[in-house]
Scaffold this motif. Structure first.
Motif, mmCIF file in Angstrom:
data_model
loop_
_atom_site.group_PDB
_atom_site.id
_atom_site.type_symbol
_atom_site.label_atom_id
_atom_site.label_comp_id
_atom_site.label_asym_id
_atom_site.label_seq_id
_atom_site.Cartn_x
_atom_site.Cartn_y
_atom_site.Cartn_z
ATOM 1 N N TRP A 1 -21.630 6.712 3.225
ATOM 2 C CA TRP A 1 -20.489 6.175 3.961
ATOM 3 C C TRP A 1 -20.773 6.159 5.453
ATOM 4 C CZ3 TRP A 1 -17.229 8.432 7.608
ATOM 5 C CH2 TRP A 1 -16.162 7.612 7.998
ATOM 6 N N PHE A 2 -21.423 7.218 5.981
ATOM 7 C CA PHE A 2 -21.786 7.258 7.398
ATOM 8 C C PHE A 2 -22.723 6.101 7.741
ATOM 9 C CE2 PHE A 2 -20.574 11.851 8.084
ATOM 10 C CZ PHE A 2 -19.690 11.577 9.112
ATOM 11 N N TYR A 3 -23.700 5.849 6.874
ATOM 12 C CA TYR A 3 -24.629 4.734 7.103
ATOM 13 C C TYR A 3 -23.869 3.417 7.166
ATOM 14 C CZ TYR A 3 -28.154 1.199 6.159
ATOM 15 O OH TYR A 3 -28.928 0.071 6.225
ATOM 16 N N LEU A 4 -22.987 3.196 6.205
ATOM 17 C CA LEU A 4 -22.192 1.967 6.165
ATOM 18 C C LEU A 4 -21.304 1.858 7.395
ATOM 19 C CD1 LEU A 4 -21.831 -0.429 4.227
ATOM 20 C CD2 LEU A 4 -19.930 0.796 3.196
ATOM 21 N N PHE A 5 -20.686 2.964 7.786
ATOM 22 C CA PHE A 5 -19.784 2.970 8.936
ATOM 23 C C PHE A 5 -20.509 2.609 10.220
ATOM 24 C CE2 PHE A 5 -17.896 5.124 12.591
ATOM 25 C CZ PHE A 5 -16.605 4.627 12.558
ATOM 26 N N TRP A 6 -21.616 3.309 10.513
ATOM 27 C CA TRP A 6 -22.297 3.113 11.790
ATOM 28 C C TRP A 6 -23.012 1.771 11.876
ATOM 29 C CZ3 TRP A 6 -20.650 5.570 15.716
ATOM 30 C CH2 TRP A 6 -20.115 6.839 15.579
ATOM 31 N N THR A 7 -23.601 1.322 10.781
ATOM 32 C CA THR A 7 -24.266 0.015 10.835
ATOM 33 C C THR A 7 -23.236 -1.100 11.022
ATOM 34 O OG1 THR A 7 -24.278 -0.076 8.404
ATOM 35 C CG2 THR A 7 -26.303 0.653 9.498
ATOM 36 N N THR A 8 -22.089 -0.979 10.365
ATOM 37 C CA THR A 8 -21.036 -1.988 10.528
ATOM 38 C C THR A 8 -20.486 -1.955 11.944
ATOM 39 O OG1 THR A 8 -20.469 -1.703 8.194
ATOM 40 C CG2 THR A 8 -18.884 -2.865 9.544
ATOM 41 N N LEU A 9 -20.343 -0.766 12.504
ATOM 42 C CA LEU A 9 -19.854 -0.622 13.878
ATOM 43 C C LEU A 9 -20.802 -1.312 14.861
ATOM 44 C CD1 LEU A 9 -17.434 1.058 15.202
ATOM 45 C CD2 LEU A 9 -19.236 2.606 15.939
ATOM 46 N N VAL A 10 -22.093 -1.120 14.675
ATOM 47 C CA VAL A 10 -23.082 -1.747 15.559
ATOM 48 C C VAL A 10 -23.058 -3.264 15.409
ATOM 49 C CG1 VAL A 10 -25.574 -2.008 15.957
ATOM 50 C CG2 VAL A 10 -24.587 0.272 15.703
ATOM 51 N N ILE A 11 -22.971 -3.746 14.172
ATOM 52 C CA ILE A 11 -22.932 -5.199 13.939
ATOM 53 C C ILE A 11 -21.707 -5.814 14.594
ATOM 54 C CG2 ILE A 11 -22.563 -6.939 12.118
ATOM 55 C CD1 ILE A 11 -24.541 -5.270 10.416
ATOM 56 N N ASN B 1 -17.811 -8.148 7.559
ATOM 57 C CA ASN B 1 -17.439 -8.288 6.149
ATOM 58 C C ASN B 1 -18.637 -8.702 5.295
ATOM 59 O OD1 ASN B 1 -14.838 -7.488 6.593
ATOM 60 N ND2 ASN B 1 -13.970 -9.534 6.568
ATOM 61 N N ALA B 2 -19.414 -9.652 5.809
ATOM 62 C CA ALA B 2 -20.601 -10.091 5.065
ATOM 63 C C ALA B 2 -21.595 -8.936 4.918
ATOM 64 C CB ALA B 2 -21.256 -11.273 5.770
ATOM 65 N N TRP B 3 -21.810 -8.200 5.994
ATOM 66 C CA TRP B 3 -22.727 -7.062 5.951
ATOM 67 C C TRP B 3 -22.289 -6.042 4.903
ATOM 68 C CZ3 TRP B 3 -27.276 -5.077 6.849
ATOM 69 C CH2 TRP B 3 -27.439 -3.701 6.898
ATOM 70 N N GLN B 4 -21.009 -5.679 4.932
ATOM 71 C CA GLN B 4 -20.516 -4.636 4.020
ATOM 72 C C GLN B 4 -20.621 -5.055 2.558
ATOM 73 O OE1 GLN B 4 -16.963 -2.221 5.781
ATOM 74 N NE2 GLN B 4 -16.749 -4.340 6.400
ATOM 75 N N ILE B 5 -20.222 -6.289 2.255
ATOM 76 C CA ILE B 5 -20.217 -6.722 0.853
ATOM 77 C C ILE B 5 -21.644 -6.903 0.339
ATOM 78 C CG2 ILE B 5 -20.031 -9.246 1.155
ATOM 79 C CD1 ILE B 5 -17.741 -7.488 -1.229
ATOM 80 N N LEU B 6 -22.559 -7.292 1.229
ATOM 81 C CA LEU B 6 -23.943 -7.504 0.796
ATOM 82 C C LEU B 6 -24.730 -6.194 0.700
ATOM 83 C CD1 LEU B 6 -24.835 -10.728 2.822
ATOM 84 C CD2 LEU B 6 -24.417 -10.555 0.369
ATOM 85 N N ILE B 7 -24.461 -5.266 1.611
ATOM 86 C CA ILE B 7 -25.250 -4.022 1.630
ATOM 87 C C ILE B 7 -24.721 -2.999 0.628
ATOM 88 C CG2 ILE B 7 -23.991 -2.710 3.402
ATOM 89 C CD1 ILE B 7 -27.805 -3.098 3.211
ATOM 90 N N LEU B 8 -23.495 -3.176 0.143
ATOM 91 C CA LEU B 8 -22.887 -2.182 -0.739
ATOM 92 C C LEU B 8 -23.748 -1.903 -1.969
ATOM 93 C CD1 LEU B 8 -20.399 -0.364 -1.228
ATOM 94 C CD2 LEU B 8 -19.471 -2.231 -2.601
ATOM 95 N N SER B 9 -24.255 -2.967 -2.602
ATOM 96 C CA SER B 9 -25.065 -2.764 -3.805
ATOM 97 C C SER B 9 -26.359 -2.018 -3.498
ATOM 98 C CB SER B 9 -25.360 -4.104 -4.480
ATOM 99 O OG SER B 9 -25.983 -4.979 -3.566
ATOM 100 N N LYS B 10 -26.910 -2.235 -2.293
ATOM 101 C CA LYS B 10 -28.128 -1.506 -1.907
ATOM 102 C C LYS B 10 -27.807 -0.044 -1.626
ATOM 103 C CE LYS B 10 -32.006 -1.548 1.248
ATOM 104 N NZ LYS B 10 -32.601 -2.078 2.454
ATOM 105 N N VAL B 11 -26.692 0.194 -0.938
ATOM 106 C CA VAL B 11 -26.288 1.573 -0.624
ATOM 107 C C VAL B 11 -26.020 2.358 -1.903
ATOM 108 C CG1 VAL B 11 -24.411 2.943 0.388
ATOM 109 C CG2 VAL B 11 -25.405 1.056 1.678
ATOM 110 N N LEU B 12 -25.361 1.695 -2.869
ATOM 111 C CA LEU B 12 -25.041 2.352 -4.137
ATOM 112 C C LEU B 12 -26.165 2.239 -5.161
ATOM 113 C CD1 LEU B 12 -21.304 1.293 -4.528
ATOM 114 C CD2 LEU B 12 -22.217 3.406 -3.577
ATOM 115 N N LYS B 13 -27.267 1.567 -4.759
ATOM 116 C CA LYS B 13 -28.432 1.375 -5.637
ATOM 117 C C LYS B 13 -28.075 0.644 -6.929
ATOM 118 C CE LYS B 13 -31.151 5.287 -3.920
ATOM 119 N NZ LYS B 13 -30.805 4.986 -2.565
ATOM 120 N N THR B 14 -27.292 -0.457 -6.792
ATOM 121 C CA THR B 14 -26.952 -1.283 -7.949
ATOM 122 C C THR B 14 -27.542 -2.684 -7.827
ATOM 123 O OG1 THR B 14 -24.852 -1.907 -6.919
ATOM 124 C CG2 THR B 14 -24.821 -0.039 -8.439
#
Length: 198
Positions: free
Chosen positions: A6-16, A180-193
């Motif tokens: 979640w921290f990874y998702l939060f900070w990368t989205t914040l930077v984007i 939004n695009a970043w979060q929806i696309l990276i989610l599967s990688k973050v969750l390894k799906t």
């Protein structure tokens, strides 16, 4: 979802969000001096303001994303038939796109074409993101991604849309779409799906 992910998702989205706002802010500022805070005399102040604005927009995007995931989880638990949830999402996409034209145009003097640009751009970005999501995961990701990128983004952009200014709409929509695009696309990688490579 662990705290570390979640921290990874939060900070990368914040930077984007911050970088996207900074880029669009400078483009808008160079084309329209009314946007410039303090008439462009304080470049550092303007840059910090744009970065903070983009960071705030990214947090709004993250709130929308996690709200969407929770609501989707609840709806999928209540309605077992996938075709029903897909149909409901497509109806919501259509309503969101129509509302972006009709609700914004009702008291305006400009032509309909001016108000159709935003939904068309939103739809193109949503289709591109959905297609990319299918490439990363599977075909079941297309409609949920399309719904998230159109309906949820339209709801998140309401503060800028109420002002009915092209500059404020651009300043909010571009970081929102990027986040939004970043979060929806990276989610599967973050969750390894993600799909396994062939």
């Amino acid at each position: 979802m662990t705290l570390r992910k979640w921290f990874y998702l939060f900070w990368t989205t914040l930077v984007i969000g911050a970088v996207a706002a900074l880029i669009i802010g400078f483009i808008l500022q160079s084309t329209d001096q009314k946007i410039s805070v303090l008439n462009g005399n304080e470049i550092g102040f303007n840059m910090v303001t744009m970065l903070l604005g983009g960071a705030m927009i990214s947090v709004l995007s993250q709130m929308g994303f996690f709200s969407y995931l929770i609501v989707r989880f609840i709806v999928m638990g209540m309605i077992r038939a996938k075709w029903i949830t897909d149909t409901l999402q497509l109806i919501c996409v259509l309503i969101a796109l129509v509302d972006l034209v009709f609700l914004r145009h009702e008291d305006a003097q400009e032509s309909w074409l001016t108000y159709m640009m935003l939904p068309l751009i939103l739809l193109v970005v949503a289709f591109s993101t959905s297609w990319w999501k299918v490439k990363l995961t599977n075909k079941n990701g297309f409609i949920p991604t399309l719904f998230f990128m159109t309906a949820v983004t339209a709801i998140e952009a309401v503060p800028a849309l109420r002002i009915n200014s092209a500059a404020s709409t651009l300043f909010m929509m571009i970081p929102l779409l990027a986040c939004n695009a970043w979060q929806i696309l990276i989610l599967s990688k973050v969750l390894k799906t993600n799909k396994e490579p062939l």
